[in-house]
Motif scaffolding. Structure first.
Motif, PDB file in Angstrom:
ATOM      1  N   UNK A 102       0.820  -1.216   0.000  1.00 31.68           N
ATOM      2  CA  UNK A 102       0.000   0.000   0.000  1.00 31.68           C
ATOM      3  C   UNK A 102       0.851   1.262   0.000  1.00 31.68           C
ATOM      4  N   UNK A 103       2.152   1.132   0.324  1.00 25.58           N
ATOM      5  CA  UNK A 103       3.050   2.279   0.342  1.00 25.58           C
ATOM      6  C   UNK A 103       4.396   1.881  -0.234  1.00 25.58           C
ATOM      7  N   UNK A 104       5.112   2.839  -0.828  1.00 23.89           N
ATOM      8  CA  UNK A 104       6.474   2.545  -1.292  1.00 23.89           C
ATOM      9  C   UNK A 104       7.447   2.563  -0.124  1.00 23.89           C
ATOM     10  N   UNK A 105       8.648   2.061  -0.355  1.00 25.35           N
ATOM     11  CA  UNK A 105       9.705   2.087   0.659  1.00 25.35           C
ATOM     12  C   UNK A 105      10.671   3.219   0.351  1.00 25.35           C
ATOM     13  N   UNK A 106      11.181   3.842   1.394  1.00 30.50           N
ATOM     14  CA  UNK A 106      12.212   4.859   1.220  1.00 30.50           C
ATOM     15  C   UNK A 106      13.546   4.167   0.922  1.00 30.50           C
ATOM     16  N   UNK A 107      14.425   4.794   0.174  1.00 26.61           N
ATOM     17  CA  UNK A 107      15.749   4.198  -0.054  1.00 26.61           C
ATOM     18  C   UNK A 107      16.572   4.223   1.222  1.00 26.61           C
ATOM     19  N   UNK A 108      17.383   3.215   1.409  1.00 26.53           N
ATOM     20  CA  UNK A 108      18.246   3.124   2.586  1.00 26.53           C
ATOM     21  C   UNK A 108      19.230   1.990   2.408  1.00 26.53           C
ATOM     22  N   UNK A 109      19.837   1.554   3.506  1.00 31.19           N
ATOM     23  CA  UNK A 109      20.866   0.513   3.427  1.00 31.19           C
ATOM     24  C   UNK A 109      20.547  -0.684   4.316  1.00 31.19           C
ATOM     25  N   UNK A 121       3.129  -8.727   7.585  1.00 30.01           N
ATOM     26  CA  UNK A 121       4.129  -8.024   8.381  1.00 30.01           C
ATOM     27  C   UNK A 121       4.904  -7.043   7.508  1.00 30.01           C
ATOM     28  N   UNK A 122       5.112  -7.391   6.254  1.00 30.99           N
ATOM     29  CA  UNK A 122       5.804  -6.475   5.339  1.00 30.99           C
ATOM     30  C   UNK A 122       5.069  -5.136   5.245  1.00 30.99           C
ATOM     31  N   UNK A 123       3.768  -5.188   5.024  1.00 32.80           N
ATOM     32  CA  UNK A 123       3.017  -3.943   4.891  1.00 32.80           C
ATOM     33  C   UNK A 123       3.012  -3.173   6.200  1.00 32.80           C
TER      34      UNK A 123
END
Length: 901
Positions: A151-158, A168-170
């Protein structure tokens, strides 16, 4: 275990969405729109025979009609269509697919196999990798790839997040985004039909864009692949784990969720620790631990100093630290004197160091400089509660400037809300771990300690065993085979003790008597002294519970009467129990000895596991036990003992001498070796095992058997030392040499070996001059994973009859077992003795036997002796490399060229 074609999954140049549509809230609709909104730069190709376009993008009716071969396909169609689609994709040349479809196992195809089985069969000929099924998909923000129905994108990170649970992912995405937490990869594994934790760990462990790996595990499908990949990844970067199903009810729910056995939670704990990973309890703790491990400086110990401007929050931190088993640093008199000089006279003069509520930044800095320099302190927790007199932000700025110049680990806890928000932001920007509550800060400190302990165990050089035991394997196997041939699955006590004795475990003298009269005669034959008798029945596991044990009997008459009374009592209590006789054993007098239990069981996930704890008849009630995965060495055995409460008693107290730890460790190693050698053993109990300063003695033993389904070593989650690869060899001067796989215990001799190499030997081996290798590097050379590395060393006795290393050859093989890279070095004074040739020949034979396709190496052009050696063994010279080296290659899938020697 394979990373083959995973680059197409995580770094695709083009994506097809099979089942893309425009229906509101349909999975195919959400996926195509997430891909488009994510800004993926490659072609996005919807496949739908009923649509001309989907989301404004030209659609294609079939896989065959696609204009280019997609690197990655996202499949969102009903179960019965998936196998055919995977076959079509494989024929087109697609190498990766994420199957989001649920119900693949339950759905049956026309031929009776499940849709999941048919899907895997369709993928196999094309080496097409499958993520899922029943998964959310995957997100790789750095590649602008959102191939999911999240339902939402992920922010870039490391940070990489890998989960079996799509829900659980969502939830994690929803939780992480407002906190500004970004990800390098966000992967939903689903049912793990193909791509599993081991595959993903191998890929992410060597991914330079991933700083830490977070796992949510419900169950493991391939234990050895998982352990091998986890140990490799954990050597490179922090790997943190949430394992669902701590309680039995939760484990059953996890098992039904994933369609696999969940296994014992205690065994998962042992496996996670053995792999060098860190287990946490929930999502908050997971990300807090990542914050700590990624930002905190390395620590040399576990002693914590707490610096605070408020006594209350300092005491709360101490309470939390002690409750969690932490160590509060004790201030040395010199440190107290130095603090006296810079702090108000009313300061606490003890740890926690209360420097008074109105403390400005200068006072914090002055105290911290002293604490950073104090040798009795390993880390500092600096705490602050807002006051009207001093600025929380100004204090934070002062600390940041000081921390940048020091190496001591510093954590901060600015307690409060709005007044300290800016300070927390400053700490975060400066890379200093910061926490909102005393308990949160202390828990983070304990994460550092546990992670450090696990890493130390991963790299620790074990001491040699107190004695080298050579088990009488044939004798033990004869006992096992005779029991199975008699159609029994449980050994008698004397049979179990015979197996233990064959492996060198000290046991008390025990004999079998079939009748009470026989028992009396046996006691007389044993000579003077008191004896004990026990009932011998395959239906009685706990003999004490039914009065089946009588102690301190003297003389044949007393023994005979006791045996007859024992038999009559058992008939009354349990008339259906079979009585095969009695065991008669000499009373073991060990005043003050501790009663321990050492056992083994077979976990459905991780295979054989070893248990240690406080023994005796109340073992279940006491519940003091710890588990470990075999194989064991002395260090791992000591760690297992140290994780129990009885370990403190074993160290001695109130005039009671310490128990012989080496003897206990040796029994643990011997039991581990029994499990490796004899796969028919599914359960083993030594209870009690007496342990005192004089050593150990097994008083009672029980072994349960089952026909072996696979060789002993293959049952284990970690491949044990492959003793079968040892071989004897003679140098041309006749000196006997043993060629064998390297062991962790070889590290001290390896330092000596390297010290005896000439500068030219060093340059030829390392392509330059190197100084003494640090322990961490030497541990990597001697503590290898036999599943993916191998090193054979040549060892012989020196002039003082001590073993010395003469040469070593090693290989590191890729997870797909396609290619292995070798390196070899032999002492200069031994060249020309045939040792280098034999070492390399043995490695070639080993790699061929395990199915490796190609062996490669790099040789300096002026290393003529080595170039002649590889030439004689059929290697082919390849391209010239930087630094004056040349690559040499040997195909192992076909006969090498004839020897030119």
């Amino acid at each position: 275990m394979s990373v083959r074609n995973l680059s197409f999954l995580f770094k695709p140049a083009s994506v097809a969405v099979i089942g893309a549509n425009d229906r509101d809230k349909a999975v195919g609709s959400v996926v195509i729109r997430n891909l488009l909104r994510g800004g993926f730069l490659g072609p996005i190709m919807p496949v739908n025979p009923k649509r001309v376009a989907v989301a404004g993008v030209l659609a294609y009716p079939t896989v065959a009609s696609l204009p280019i071969v997609p690197d990655l396909a996202i499949v969102c169609t009903p179960p019965d269509t998936v196998p055919g689609l995977i076959a079509d994709l494989g024929q087109r040349g697609t190498k990766a697919a994420a199957v989001l479809t649920a119900g693949m196992t339950a759905h049956k195809m026309a031929d009776g196999q499940s849709a999941q089985e048919a899907m895997l069969a369709a993928a196999k000929p094309h080496q097409l990798r499958i993520l899922g099924p029943n998964c959310l998909g995957l997100l790789v923000p750095g590649a602008n790839l959102n191939a999911s129905f999240s339902h939402k994108p992920a922010l870039p990170g490391r940070i990489a997040f890998v989960s079996q649970s799509g829900a659980l992912c969502t939830a994690v995405l929803d939780w992480a985004r407002p906190k500004g937490i970004g990800f390098s990869h966000f992967i939903s594994l689903g049912d793990c039909a193909d791509v599993d934790f081991g595959d993903v760990l191998d890929y992410l462990g060597s991914d330079p864009e991933t700083r830490a790996i977070l796992l949510y595990i419900e169950s493991i499908h391939a234990r050895r692949n998982f352990m091998s990949a986890a140990r490799a990844a954990a050597r490179n970067k922090p790997v943190l784990v949430i394992k669902a199903g701590r309680a039995a009810e939760g484990a059953r729910a996890a098992a039904s969720h994933t369609g696999a056995l969940a296994g014992s939670d205690a065994v998962y704990d042992a496996a996670i620790q053995r792999a060098g990973m860190l287990r946490v309890n929930d999502i908050d703790e997971l990300f807090a631990a990542v914050e700590t491990l990624a930002r905190a400086k390395p620590m040399k110990g576990e002693r914590l100093a707490i610096l605070t401007n408020g006594g209350g929050i300092g005491v709360m931190a101490v309470d939390s630290l002690i409750t969690q088993g932490g160590s509060l640093a004790e201030l040395a008199p010199e440190t107290v004197a130095k603090l006296d000089a810079v702090l108000p006279s009313t300061w606490s003069r003890a740890n926690p160091i209360d420097i008074i509520g109105d403390a400005p930044g200068e006072r914090y800095v002055a105290a911290l400089e002293i604490l950073f320099a104090a040798p009795e302190i390993d880390a500092v927790l600096c705490m602050h509660a807002p006051t009207a007199i001093s600025s929380s932000t100004e204090v934070a700025q002062s600390l940041i400037a000081l921390a940048a110049k020091n190496h001591t680990s510093l954590m901060t806890c600015w307690v409060g809300g709005e007044a300290v928000e800016e300070a927390r932001t400053l700490f975060h920007a400066a890379g200093i771990p910061t926490y909102e509550t005393p308990n949160g800060a202390v828990s983070a400190f304990r994460h550092l300690i546990r992670y450090r302990q696990n890493q130390v165990m991963l790299m620790q050089t074990p001491p040699s065993a107190p004695t080298e035991f050579t088990p009488a394997v044939a004798t033990a196997r004869l006992v096992v085979e005779s029991v199975l041939a008699a159609d029994r699955t449980t050994m008698t006590e004397p049979e179990a003790k015979a197996v233990l004795a064959a492996y060198g475990v000290p046991t008390v003298e025990t004999h079998i008597a079939r009748t009470p009269e026989d028992a009396g005669r046996q006691a007389q034959a044993m000579g003077p002294g008191k004896v004990a008798i026990k009932i011998l029945s395959p239906d009685i596991s706990h003999k004490s519970d039914v009065g089946g044990v009588v102690l301190d009997l003297e003389g044949p008459t007393e023994v005979e009467h006791a045996a007859r009374a024992m038999r009559d009592r058992l008939v009354e209590i349990n008339p259906t129990a079979r009585v095969n006789g009695f065991t008669v054993q000499r009373m073991a007098r060990r005043p003050g000895a501790h009663e321990l239990i050492i056992g083994a069981a077979t976990d459905p996930i991780f295979g054989p596991v070893i248990l240690f704890g406080q023994g005796g008849t109340a073992v279940e009630v006491i519940g003091d036990r710890a588990m470990a995965l075999p194989p064991l060495n002395m260090s791992l055995a000591r760690d297992l003992i140290g994780r129990t409460r009885v370990a403190k008693l074993l160290k001695g107290y109130r005039g009671r001498p310490a128990a012989n730890f080496d003897a206990i460790c040796l029994v643990l190693m011997q039991v581990a070796q029994i499990l490796i050698d004899i796969p028919e053993i599914v359960e083993l109990d030594i209870n009690p095992l007496f342990a005192d300063a004089a050593g150990v003695l097994a008083l009672d033993a029980r072994i349960a058997l089952a026909p072996a389904g696979r060789p002993g070593a293959e049952r284990l989650a970690i491949r044990p030392y492959p003793k079968e690869l040892e071989e004897s060899f003679a140098l041309t001067d006749g000196r006997p040499v043993l060629i064998r796989p390297i062991r962790p215990e070889d590290e001290p001799n390896h330092y000596v070996f390297l010290s005896k190499l000439t500068p030219e030997d060093i340059r030829f081996r390392f392509f330059g001059l190197v100084g003494q290798l640090p322990h961490t590097e030497m541990a990597r050379l001697t503590q290898i994973d036999y599943d993916r590395e191998m090193a054979f060393l040549a060892t012989a006795l020196d002039d003082h009859n001590r073993p010395e290393t003469l040469g070593v050859v090693r290989t590191a093989t890729d997870p797909d077992n396609d290619e292995t890279e070798f390196a070899i070095v032999v002492r200069s004074d031994l060249k020309g003795q045939g040792l280098g040739t034999r070492l390399l020949e043995k490695m070639i034979q080993y790699c061929k036997a395990r199915g490796t396709c190609t062996m490669v190496g790099q040789v300096l052009r002026d290393n003529r002796r080595m170039l002649n050696l590889v030439d004689s063994l059929g290697f082919v010279k390849g391209a010239s490399l930087e630094g004056g080296a040349v690559e040499v290659r040997l195909s192992l899938c076909e006969p090498p060229s004839p020897s030119k020697a």
